[in-house]
Design a protein around this motif. Structure first.
Motif: not given
Lengths: 286, 456
Positions: B19-27, B356-367, B424-425
């Motif tokens: 739903l978050f993804g869909l919200q951005l489409v309409f945004g 990994r518990e520490q979070g992935s590189a993708v996760g940091y990029w996303s943040f 977000v993607g």
């Protein structure tokens, strides 16, 4: 402070704020009828409110400044635009605004005539709610309170021609509603009417504000001060354009020795049709 | 995952992600319409995309709240959920409600009342779902006999949200009165009980991540709740100023909403000092980013930017302009989107494979992309809004003429919104990247986190 005291603080402060809030809300209920002229909140106004909801108006426009920010605020719209204008507009918004030029346009809503009348009644009720004088200055849909602010560069350098419209004005082909054509002429004839006249209430510049000109004209025609020929609002407006000195608005900034400072060139420069359209438009400024 | 029934949370989070993804489409669609002209004018006009944009926001954030609660309550009360079946039925009902509401909006089936556009049958389903949810959570806690303050605050927040939705079900003859009670739902949600929910999650995350003393953190949680309500309840009046109420609401609204940031400053200090004092006791540093980020971005978006236009003599000019959109986007994202993303990030390593518990590189990029994007969007709305206030409200230039002059800010809005959407993607992709796993792992020995030192 220990945990128990902190909990007490949370409960007590929430409790106090709630009691104060509920008390004030109850008190406000004794004032709402007066503030909102509840006696005028007729079944027609209510049904206009339902039209407002049914067509999801609030998700583009604002009312009391609340809603979405994609279209103009409508709190005082019935005080700026007369019923005839609003009716013509709601039948076909594209007659008044151009999507290419404004980059947005209200889609045609296909309202019934009944719905249009009710909606206007609702908006008129809204415009009379005592809301602490908001907005502090009129919010116009197009044009400018201070004449000339909306001019494009072309208009700034010459006296302007019929083809040069301000960036925010809708280009016209000549087949539109006469009110829409008049609104365009107001900004494009030479010299442009809006170079001296504002349509915002209280903004008197080289010429007096034309907000509410129709209502004022109606009052004037019946009064002994008026010596002109006009019998109704439209003919008064036509007369004022053709022979500005037929009646001069009081004030030393507008006239001297009974002669108006307004150019008397329009009678020759404009066609009878154009003058008629201007009068059509001006008579919607309630 | 310490309890089998926590698996429920995964499916709530998954729905929230979609739903978050869909919200951005309409945004993004709505933002493009600000630039115009609009090729979809007669198929999908602005009012429709905007309703869907805001409604999806409310639905996905609430889905996230419910999922995060189902994750947190077993942990706090040290027990399985009362009924996983009920939780799944609840989710199913909720999704059907959400999807049919959105489809309905496409055909203009809605109440046309800002943010409460849900048709009456949908509103009733919302109330039923909230009651099912509360029942399930309360029964879980009752059965376990262990009831923490953090849970209590969260639960009162959720119950408050359900109660405050009730005024939205009623019909009011007077438009002014209907506005007053609409804010009982919307304002007292986002500047009242939802902050309790955020505070509850924040306390849970800080206790888990920092290993700070529960007694101390929960004491300060009470103080924050007190501060939220002192200011927030009477602060409702900042929505009343210009809708036709007695004059006294203006100074009251001005004074108490000026106090609203105090609780948010408290929340940010609370998060910072918990980590500062107790250090990091958990390997999930990405979840820590989201947690601290949420507290700080709330202070910026809700606190600072709210304060910027809440005083009546300022609000008189800015009311109903894009300045409001500036505050709305930053506040909602910081307080509610980010806290849900924090809970998801915290829970995810123990509910999916190969992570990994520490979070992935993708996760940091996303943040960082999300943060930069939302900051840019906030600035775009701010510059557009300030321009609008001066041109339209002060100088008196027409609305449409003004909008033409601030086009460049809409370009900036679309550029930064694109950045945000990429962020977000990535988050959504990272969420679904690996299969879910629902096996119970004893506390203190997660296989993916050998560095783990905390014992709770």
């Amino acid at each position: 402070m220990n945990k128990r005291q902190a909990r007490l603080f949370a409960i007590a402060s929430t409790g106090l704020a709630t009691v104060a809030f509920l008390g004030l809300t109850l008190h406000s209920h004794t004032k709402f009828d007066e503030l909102t002229n509840a006696q005028n909140n007729t079944p027609q106004v209510q049904s206009g409110r339902d039209v407002w909801h049914k067509y999801n108006c609030v998700n583009c426009h604002t009312l009391f400044g609340e809603g979405a920010y994609y279209a103009p605020d409508l709190t005082k719209i019935t005080q700026l635009r007369g019923e005839q204008y609003l009716k013509a507009y709601m039948r076909d918004p594209s007659a008044f605004y151009d999507e290419q030029r404004h980059r947005r346009l209200m889609p045609k809503q296909n309202l019934s005539e009944r719905e249009i009348t009710d909606l206007i009644a609702f908006l008129d009720w809204v415009s009379k709610v005592d809301n602490q004088g908001w907005p502090p200055r009129p919010i116009l849909v197009t044009g400018a309170s201070i004449p000339g602010t909306d001019f494009g560069p072309a208009q700034g350098t010459s006296s302007g021609t019929a083809s040069t419209l301000p960036p925010g004005a809708r280009p016209v082909t000549g087949t539109e509603n006469p009110i829409a054509l008049g609104a365009a002429a107001f900004r494009s004839v030479a010299p442009a009417c809006n170079a001296c006249h504002s349509t915002a209430p209280g903004v008197n510049m080289a010429g007096p504000s034309l907000a509410g000109v129709a209502a004022r004209a109606e009052e004037l025609i019946g009064s002994p001060e008026y010596k002109g020929q006009a019998k109704d609002v439209k003919s008064y407006l036509i007369e004022s354009i053709r022979t500005p000195s037929a009646y001069v608005v009081p004030g030393t900034m507008y006239s001297a020795d009974g002669t108006s400072f307004m150019p008397n060139t329009y009678e020759h420069d404009l066609s009878a049709e154009q003058i008629d359209q201007l009068a059509e438009y001006l008579s919607t400024l309630k | 995952m310490r309890y089998r029934s926590q698996a429920v949370a995964y499916w709530y989070f998954a729905v929230a992600m979609v739903l978050f993804g869909l919200q951005l489409v309409f945004g993004l669609l709505s933002a493009a319409k600000y630039l115009g002209p609009d090729p979809l004018l007669n198929i999908l006009p602005f009012d429709v995309t905007k309703v869907i944009h805001t409604n999806l926001l409310i639905v996905w954030v609430l889905t996230g709240f419910m999922g995060a609660t189902y994750w947190m309550v077993p942990d706090e009360s040290r027990t399985e959920l009362y009924s996983t079946k009920l939780a799944y039925i609840q989710l199913g009902l909720w999704v059907v409600m959400g999807v049919t509401a959105v489809i309905g909006y496409l055909f203009r089936y809605g109440t046309g009342n800002k943010l409460l556009e849900q048709p009456l049958p949908h509103k009733i389903v919302i109330v039923i779902v909230m009651l099912m949810f509360l029942y399930n959570v309360i029964m879980t806690i009752r059965r376990s006999g262990r009831f923490t303050t953090t849970e209590g605050v969260l639960l009162l927040g959720v119950a408050g949200a359900a109660v405050l939705y009730l005024p939205a079900l009623l019909h009011y003859e007077n438009y002014t009165v209907s506005i007053i009670y609409r804010w009982w739902t919307i304002h007292l949600w986002v500047e009242g009980v939802w902050e309790m929910i955020q505070g509850g999650f924040l306390a849970y995350l800080l206790i888990r991540l920092s290993g700070a003393d529960r007694e101390v953190l929960e004491k300060w949680l009470y103080v924050i709740v007190g501060l939220v309500f002192i200011a927030g309840i009477l602060g409702t009046a900042h929505h009343y100023y210009w809708v036709g109420v007695p004059q006294y609401w203006l100074p009251i609204g001005g004074f108490f909403s000026a106090l609203e940031p105090v609780a948010l400053v408290g929340m940010a200090m609370y998060a910072y000092s918990a980590i500062r004092r107790s250090g990091l006791a958990h390997p999930n540093t990405l979840a820590l980013h989201w947690t601290i980020g949420s507290a700080l971005f709330t202070l910026f978006g809700a606190g600072l930017l709210g304060l910027a236009h809440t005083w009546p003599s300022v609000n008189k000019w800015t009311h109903g302009t894009l300045v409001t959109a500036m505050h709305g986007h930053a506040a909602f994202y910081g307080a509610y989107a980010m806290i849900v993303l924090a809970m998801i990030t915290f829970a995810l390593p123990s509910m999916t494979h190969d992570r990994r518990e520490q979070g992935s590189a993708v996760g940091y990029w996303s943040f960082w992309l999300q943060l930069a994007g939302m900051f840019g969007m906030t600035l775009s709305f701010a510059t557009a809004g300030i321009g609008q206030v001066y041109l339209e409200r002060i100088l008196g230039l027409g609305y449409l003429d003004t909008q033409l002059k601030i086009q460049v800010h809409f370009l900036m809005l679309i550029a930064t919104a694109t950045l945000f959407s990429i962020g977000v993607g990535l988050f959504i992709w990272d969420f679904f990247r690996t299969r879910p796993r629902f096996e119970i792992v004893a506390e203190g020995a997660p296989p993916a986190a050998p560095a783990r030192v905390a014992v709770t």
